[in-house]
Design an enzyme around this catalytic site. Structure first.
Site, mmCIF file in Angstrom:
data_model
loop_
_atom_site.group_PDB
_atom_site.id
_atom_site.type_symbol
_atom_site.label_atom_id
_atom_site.label_comp_id
_atom_site.label_asym_id
_atom_site.label_seq_id
_atom_site.Cartn_x
_atom_site.Cartn_y
_atom_site.Cartn_z
ATOM 1 N N THR A 40 0.875 -1.158 -0.021
ATOM 2 C CA THR A 40 0.198 0.190 -0.016
ATOM 3 C C THR A 40 0.876 1.364 -0.115
ATOM 4 O O THR A 40 0.637 2.168 -0.787
ATOM 5 C CB THR A 40 -0.678 0.065 1.213
ATOM 6 O OG1 THR A 40 -1.935 -1.400 1.070
ATOM 7 C CG2 THR A 40 -1.609 1.291 1.271
ATOM 8 N N HIS A 43 2.272 1.787 -3.229
ATOM 9 C CA HIS A 43 1.427 2.591 -4.351
ATOM 10 C C HIS A 43 1.089 3.985 -3.970
ATOM 11 O O HIS A 43 0.751 4.795 -4.721
ATOM 12 C CB HIS A 43 -0.245 1.917 -3.853
ATOM 13 C CG HIS A 43 -0.202 0.520 -4.685
ATOM 14 N ND1 HIS A 43 -0.070 0.284 -5.975
ATOM 15 C CD2 HIS A 43 -0.551 -0.615 -3.976
ATOM 16 C CE1 HIS A 43 -0.346 -0.931 -5.962
ATOM 17 N NE2 HIS A 43 -0.408 -1.700 -5.068
ATOM 18 N N HIS A 63 1.262 2.182 8.294
ATOM 19 C CA HIS A 63 0.433 1.526 9.186
ATOM 20 C C HIS A 63 0.933 0.287 9.831
ATOM 21 O O HIS A 63 0.309 -0.392 10.632
ATOM 22 C CB HIS A 63 -1.026 1.117 8.300
ATOM 23 C CG HIS A 63 -0.671 0.047 7.134
ATOM 24 N ND1 HIS A 63 -0.239 0.536 5.807
ATOM 25 C CD2 HIS A 63 -0.752 -1.236 7.256
ATOM 26 C CE1 HIS A 63 0.008 -0.435 5.103
ATOM 27 N NE2 HIS A 63 -0.455 -1.508 5.939
ATOM 28 N N CYS A 96 -22.219 0.219 12.861
ATOM 29 C CA CYS A 96 -23.056 -0.368 11.602
ATOM 30 C C CYS A 96 -23.498 -2.091 11.973
ATOM 31 O O CYS A 96 -23.106 -2.382 13.099
ATOM 32 C CB CYS A 96 -21.991 -0.441 10.407
ATOM 33 S SG CYS A 96 -20.673 -1.581 10.518
ATOM 34 N N CYS A 99 -20.325 -4.196 12.832
ATOM 35 C CA CYS A 99 -19.662 -3.763 14.224
ATOM 36 C C CYS A 99 -20.495 -4.197 15.487
ATOM 37 O O CYS A 99 -20.096 -4.964 16.224
ATOM 38 C CB CYS A 99 -19.364 -2.298 14.094
ATOM 39 S SG CYS A 99 -18.041 -1.700 13.151
ATOM 40 N N LEU A 263 -6.155 -13.365 -0.601
ATOM 41 C CA LEU A 263 -5.875 -12.112 -0.126
ATOM 42 C C LEU A 263 -5.174 -11.212 -1.217
ATOM 43 O O LEU A 263 -5.278 -10.084 -1.220
ATOM 44 C CB LEU A 263 -4.545 -12.613 0.888
ATOM 45 C CG LEU A 263 -4.066 -11.360 1.511
ATOM 46 C CD1 LEU A 263 -5.081 -10.711 2.953
ATOM 47 C CD2 LEU A 263 -2.741 -11.618 2.443
ATOM 48 N N GLY A 264 -4.428 -11.927 -2.299
ATOM 49 C CA GLY A 264 -4.030 -11.227 -3.299
ATOM 50 C C GLY A 264 -5.050 -10.347 -3.815
ATOM 51 O O GLY A 264 -5.867 -10.722 -4.316
ATOM 52 N N ILE A 287 -10.164 -12.511 1.758
ATOM 53 C CA ILE A 287 -9.739 -12.154 2.944
ATOM 54 C C ILE A 287 -9.310 -10.758 3.146
ATOM 55 O O ILE A 287 -8.553 -10.340 2.008
ATOM 56 C CB ILE A 287 -8.466 -13.214 3.596
ATOM 57 C CG1 ILE A 287 -8.801 -14.536 3.359
ATOM 58 C CG2 ILE A 287 -7.905 -12.513 4.780
ATOM 59 C CD1 ILE A 287 -9.595 -14.848 4.531
#
Length: 349
Positions: A40, A43, A63, A96, A99, A263-264, A287
């Protein structure tokens, strides 16, 4: 404080002085020791189409981090000054449907640290108390703590389906794929194959517990099956690469009733044999991130209880550079030839 700053909608970062963030109610201020570099972040640095669509600059990215709690906002209840911590990067709304049902990882209003709010490529970061993960194990080093976020991706993916006695295929030997191999070995998989085209990363895979590291530029997955002695195909697939050929080839090499965790993130659409998905009764599961916070408990428990796993996961960090060398660090991460790249922010202490 020093921070890698994205000043506007353009490529690059600048290492410069920024105001220190201040914690609001139920927020925690953390002195950052180390940060991991993620796809990320690449990017965002490049300001590609995804970044231009997703990011609102100015922004401090980052992050994946490890640090020490140095200030508490009002009404913080459980986190203490001096705690060594990492952070869950997905900040959820709390109201939401998902959650309220306890499925916070599926929050429809998620905001991401370092994407929609300032992140950890800085001397300090502020996150909600509910996103703080306190490390109780003194064996968690700053380098290992910096990769708990991507380790969580690997654990979430690997533990999506039961692994005991199963034959596993992992496509993509990046840091998360490599860690997924180690987790699958810990969780009782029988045979594990991993694919890539990077020789250094395939070499790392053996140390992570893979039975076979397959260079798909020269070896087919059918040949890999024969080498492993598989008669009916793989039982569990973990697609970590996002490469357009990885999922179709995985589907062609799954056993009937096989289960695939995805995941990719592909950069474009992928054509797959849906007829085979149906007739072979395959399960495909997307995922994203980590389960909050079951994945965090699982990975902390596994690392604390298994020194072999802890050593394997820690070995994924192949490069630690001072934050002042951030440009070199990003070049290393972008090369795709090594493991995880970590920035050390203690150079400014």
């Amino acid at each position: 404080m020093k921070a890698l700053y994205k000043s506007g909608p353009h490529a690059g970062f600048e290492l410069l002085e920024r105001p220190e963030p201040q914690p609001g109610p139920r927020e925690v201020k953390i002195r950052v020791h180390t940060t991991g570099l993620c796809g990320t972040d690449l990017h965002i640095q490049a300001w590609d189409a995804w970044a231009a669509e997703t990011i609102k600059a100015p922004l401090i990215a980052g992050h994946e981090f490890y640090g020490e709690v140095v200030e508490l906002g009002a009404d913080v209840l459980s986190v203490q000054l001096g705690d060594k911590v990492s952070g869950e990067g997905h900040v959820v709304c709390g109201h939401c449907r998902n959650c309220r049902a306890g499925r916070r990882q599926m929050c429809i209003n998620t905001l991401s640290v370092g994407v929609q709010r300032d992140g950890a490529f800085a001397e300090y970061v502020v996150i909600p108390e509910s996103n703080v993960w306190v490390h109780k194990d003194p064996l968690v080093t700053p380098e290992l703590g910096a990769i708990f976020d991507p380790l969580g991706n690997a654990v979430h993916t690997a533990l999506s389906f039961p692994l005991v006695g199963e034959d596993v295929l992992v496509t993509g030997a990046g840091p998360i794929g490599l860690m997924a191999v180690a987790v699958a070995r810990h969780a009782g998989a029988r045979k594990i194959a991993i694919t890539d085209v990077s020789a250094p990363r395939l070499d790392m895979a053996a140390a992570m517990g893979a039975d076979l590291a397959v260079n798909v530029a020269t070896t087919s997955l059918q040949a890999a099956q024969r080498q492993l002695g598989l008669c009916e195909g793989f039982d569990i697939g973990m697609e970590m690469s996002g490469h357009p050929t990885a999922l179709p080839e995985m589907i062609e090499n799954m056993n009937h009733g096989g289960r695939i965790a995805l995941l990719g993130l592909p950069s474009a659409g992928i054509d797959i044999n849906w007829g085979k998905v149906v007739t072979h009764m395959l399960t495909l599961k997307g995922i994203y991130g980590r389960e909050m916070f079951e994945t965090w408990y699982a990975m902390s428990a596994m690392l604390s209880s298994n020194p072999v796993l802890r050593t394997a996961v820690a070995s994924v960090v192949t490069d630690v550079l001072p934050a002042t060398a951030w440009e070199q660090a990003f070049s290393l991460a972008r090369s795709g030839q090594g493991g995880k790249v970590v920035l050390d922010w203690s150079v400014f202490s």
